[in-house]
Design a protein around this motif. Structure first.
Motif, PDB file in Angstrom:
ATOM      1  N   VAL A 202       1.180  -0.970   0.232  1.00  0.00           N
ATOM      2  CA  VAL A 202      -0.040  -0.027  -0.239  1.00  0.00           C
ATOM      3  C   VAL A 202       1.164   1.188  -0.247  1.00  0.00           C
ATOM      4  N   ILE A 203      -0.120   2.261  -0.250  1.00  0.00           N
ATOM      5  CA  ILE A 203       0.753   3.436  -0.258  1.00  0.00           C
ATOM      6  C   ILE A 203      -0.209   4.998   0.186  1.00  0.00           C
ATOM      7  N   ILE A 204       0.843   5.436   1.046  1.00  0.00           N
ATOM      8  CA  ILE A 204       0.263   5.977   1.968  1.00  0.00           C
ATOM      9  C   ILE A 204       0.846   7.950   2.069  1.00  0.00           C
ATOM     10  N   ASN A 205      -0.379   8.817   1.559  1.00  0.00           N
ATOM     11  CA  ASN A 205      -0.216   9.283   1.813  1.00  0.00           C
ATOM     12  C   ASN A 205      -1.640  10.252   2.880  1.00  0.00           C
TER      13      ASN A 205
ATOM     14  N   VAL B  39      -4.660   6.178   1.199  1.00  0.00           N
ATOM     15  CA  VAL B  39      -5.229   4.492   1.065  1.00  0.00           C
ATOM     16  C   VAL B  39      -4.355   3.864   0.267  1.00  0.00           C
ATOM     17  N   GLU B  40      -4.192   3.526  -0.463  1.00  0.00           N
ATOM     18  CA  GLU B  40      -4.284   2.979  -1.898  1.00  0.00           C
ATOM     19  C   GLU B  40      -3.506   1.584  -1.783  1.00  0.00           C
ATOM     20  N   LYS B  41      -4.571   0.529  -2.292  1.00  0.00           N
ATOM     21  CA  LYS B  41      -3.468  -0.368  -2.944  1.00  0.00           C
ATOM     22  C   LYS B  41      -2.973  -0.132  -4.135  1.00  0.00           C
ATOM     23  N   ILE B  42      -1.913  -1.112  -4.359  1.00  0.00           N
ATOM     24  CA  ILE B  42      -1.355  -0.804  -6.092  1.00  0.00           C
ATOM     25  C   ILE B  42      -0.635  -2.068  -6.234  1.00  0.00           C
ATOM     26  N   ASP B  43      -0.701  -3.416  -6.073  1.00  0.00           N
ATOM     27  CA  ASP B  43      -0.915  -4.468  -6.973  1.00  0.00           C
ATOM     28  C   ASP B  43      -2.406  -5.263  -7.042  1.00  0.00           C
ATOM     29  N   VAL B  44      -3.615  -4.016  -7.375  1.00  0.00           N
ATOM     30  CA  VAL B  44      -4.728  -5.287  -7.563  1.00  0.00           C
ATOM     31  C   VAL B  44      -4.641  -5.490  -8.336  1.00  0.00           C
ATOM     32  N   PHE B  45      -4.584  -4.487  -9.215  1.00  0.00           N
ATOM     33  CA  PHE B  45      -5.246  -4.473 -10.988  1.00  0.00           C
ATOM     34  C   PHE B  45      -3.861  -4.015 -11.875  1.00  0.00           C
TER      35      PHE B  45
ATOM     36  N   ASP C 201      -4.547  -3.170 -15.290  1.00  0.00           N
ATOM     37  CA  ASP C 201      -4.461  -1.899 -15.727  1.00  0.00           C
ATOM     38  C   ASP C 201      -4.396  -0.829 -15.325  1.00  0.00           C
ATOM     39  N   CYS C 202      -4.627  -0.500 -13.683  1.00  0.00           N
ATOM     40  CA  CYS C 202      -4.384   1.012 -13.166  1.00  0.00           C
ATOM     41  C   CYS C 202      -2.824   1.719 -12.205  1.00  0.00           C
ATOM     42  N   ASP C 203      -2.737   2.439 -11.999  1.00  0.00           N
ATOM     43  CA  ASP C 203      -1.680   2.172 -11.008  1.00  0.00           C
ATOM     44  C   ASP C 203      -2.168   1.792  -9.753  1.00  0.00           C
ATOM     45  N   SER C 204      -3.073   1.852  -9.316  1.00  0.00           N
ATOM     46  CA  SER C 204      -3.825   2.322  -8.244  1.00  0.00           C
ATOM     47  C   SER C 204      -5.132   1.895  -7.058  1.00  0.00           C
ATOM     48  N   VAL C 205      -5.793   1.613  -6.946  1.00  0.00           N
ATOM     49  CA  VAL C 205      -6.977   1.426  -6.294  1.00  0.00           C
ATOM     50  C   VAL C 205      -6.970   2.028  -4.287  1.00  0.00           C
ATOM     51  N   GLY C 206      -8.525   2.864  -4.164  1.00  0.00           N
ATOM     52  CA  GLY C 206      -7.588   2.615  -2.875  1.00  0.00           C
ATOM     53  C   GLY C 206      -9.091   4.138  -2.254  1.00  0.00           C
ATOM     54  N   ALA C 207      -8.698   4.759  -1.314  1.00  0.00           N
ATOM     55  CA  ALA C 207      -9.252   5.865  -0.835  1.00  0.00           C
ATOM     56  C   ALA C 207      -9.132   6.704  -0.236  1.00  0.00           C
ATOM     57  N   THR C 208      -9.584   8.268   0.588  1.00  0.00           N
ATOM     58  CA  THR C 208      -8.825   9.614   0.666  1.00  0.00           C
ATOM     59  C   THR C 208     -10.280   9.895   2.075  1.00  0.00           C
ATOM     60  N   ILE C 209      -9.813   9.935   3.347  1.00  0.00           N
ATOM     61  CA  ILE C 209     -10.393  10.671   4.699  1.00  0.00           C
ATOM     62  C   ILE C 209      -9.687  12.079   4.755  1.00  0.00           C
ATOM     63  N   LYS C 210     -11.241  12.662   4.752  1.00  0.00           N
ATOM     64  CA  LYS C 210     -10.318  13.800   5.319  1.00  0.00           C
ATOM     65  C   LYS C 210     -11.097  14.552   6.577  1.00  0.00           C
ATOM     66  N   LYS C 211     -10.566  15.020   7.656  1.00  0.00           N
ATOM     67  CA  LYS C 211     -10.948  14.717   8.869  1.00  0.00           C
ATOM     68  C   LYS C 211     -10.821  16.802   8.999  1.00  0.00           C
ATOM     69  N   THR C 212     -11.474  17.677   8.801  1.00  0.00           N
ATOM     70  CA  THR C 212     -11.386  18.772  10.379  1.00  0.00           C
ATOM     71  C   THR C 212     -11.720  19.197  11.047  1.00  0.00           C
ATOM     72  N   ARG C 213     -10.428  20.046  12.172  1.00  0.00           N
ATOM     73  CA  ARG C 213     -10.967  20.146  13.495  1.00  0.00           C
ATOM     74  C   ARG C 213     -11.817  21.509  13.297  1.00  0.00           C
ATOM     75  N   ARG C 214     -13.420  21.433  14.081  1.00  0.00           N
ATOM     76  CA  ARG C 214     -13.869  22.695  14.356  1.00  0.00           C
ATOM     77  C   ARG C 214     -13.747  22.982  15.425  1.00  0.00           C
ATOM     78  N   LYS C 215     -13.838  24.418  15.718  1.00  0.00           N
ATOM     79  CA  LYS C 215     -14.144  25.061  16.879  1.00  0.00           C
ATOM     80  C   LYS C 215     -15.216  24.933  17.478  1.00  0.00           C
ATOM     81  N   LYS C 216     -15.960  24.824  18.776  1.00  0.00           N
ATOM     82  CA  LYS C 216     -16.786  24.422  19.357  1.00  0.00           C
ATOM     83  C   LYS C 216     -17.078  25.664  19.887  1.00  0.00           C
ATOM     84  N   ILE C 217     -19.140  25.880  18.910  1.00  0.00           N
ATOM     85  CA  ILE C 217     -19.821  27.002  19.303  1.00  0.00           C
ATOM     86  C   ILE C 217     -20.436  27.345  20.172  1.00  0.00           C
TER      87      ILE C 217
END
Length: 157
Positions: free
Chosen positions: A58-61, A127-133, A135-151
């Motif tokens: 896997v490749i992690i960024n 996170v991407e799996k790089i040896d699955v297919f 005919d493509c470089d990788s398959v995977g998913a991206t998660i984004k989390k943001t801290r929010r100030k409490k109001i």
């Protein structure tokens, strides 16, 4: 470096009838990024039976946005910066805990780990799996989390 407070509006370019109706009401915050790019690891991940038997590459960024320290970085105090060495060690430790079914789960765990540092405002993890297919470089998913100030709710006080 000129700050927003030092800037003066040049009204000579504006129509005499034009009135400035907006103003900056929020506090501007400087941020900086800490990145881990293309961390390649072998791990047990996936939903299929064959994925549970053999590790995959896997490749992690990871991109973290942090609030810029008020005194800057000029005095080179190590405690002022997020430590990517510690993060990589923790990511490797997670892999050692056993099989993970989804890349989304693994990405979320890494984002949560990043946000344990209260200085981190936002974490984006792919996170991407790089040896699955073939005919493509990788398959995977991206998660984004943001801290929010409490109001605060001032109506109930």
């Amino acid at each position: 470096m000129i700050g927003a407070a030092d800037m003066v509006t040049d009204n000579t370019l504006l129509s005499k009838d034009w009135v400035l109706e907006t103003s900056i009401k929020e506090e501007l915050v400087s941020t900086y990024q800490v990145n881990i790019k293309n961390l390649m690891l072998e791990m047990s991940i996936g939903v299929h039976p064959h994925e549970k038997k053999q590790k995959q590459r896997v490749i992690i960024n990871l991109e973290m946005s942090l609030e810029y320290p008020h005194s800057g970085f000029s005095d080179a105090i190590y405690r002022k910066v997020a430590c990517y060495e510690t993060l990589i060690t923790e990511i490797k430790s997670m892999i050692g805990e056993g099989h993970i079914i989804l890349v989304e789960t693994f990405a979320e765990k890494i984002a949560d780990l990043s946000l344990l540092d209260k200085r981190v405002l936002e974490a984006t993890v792919s996170v991407e799996k790089i040896d699955v297919f073939a005919d493509c470089d990788s398959v995977g998913a991206t998660i984004k989390k943001t801290r929010r100030k409490k109001i605060k709710n001032t109506q109930n006080q």
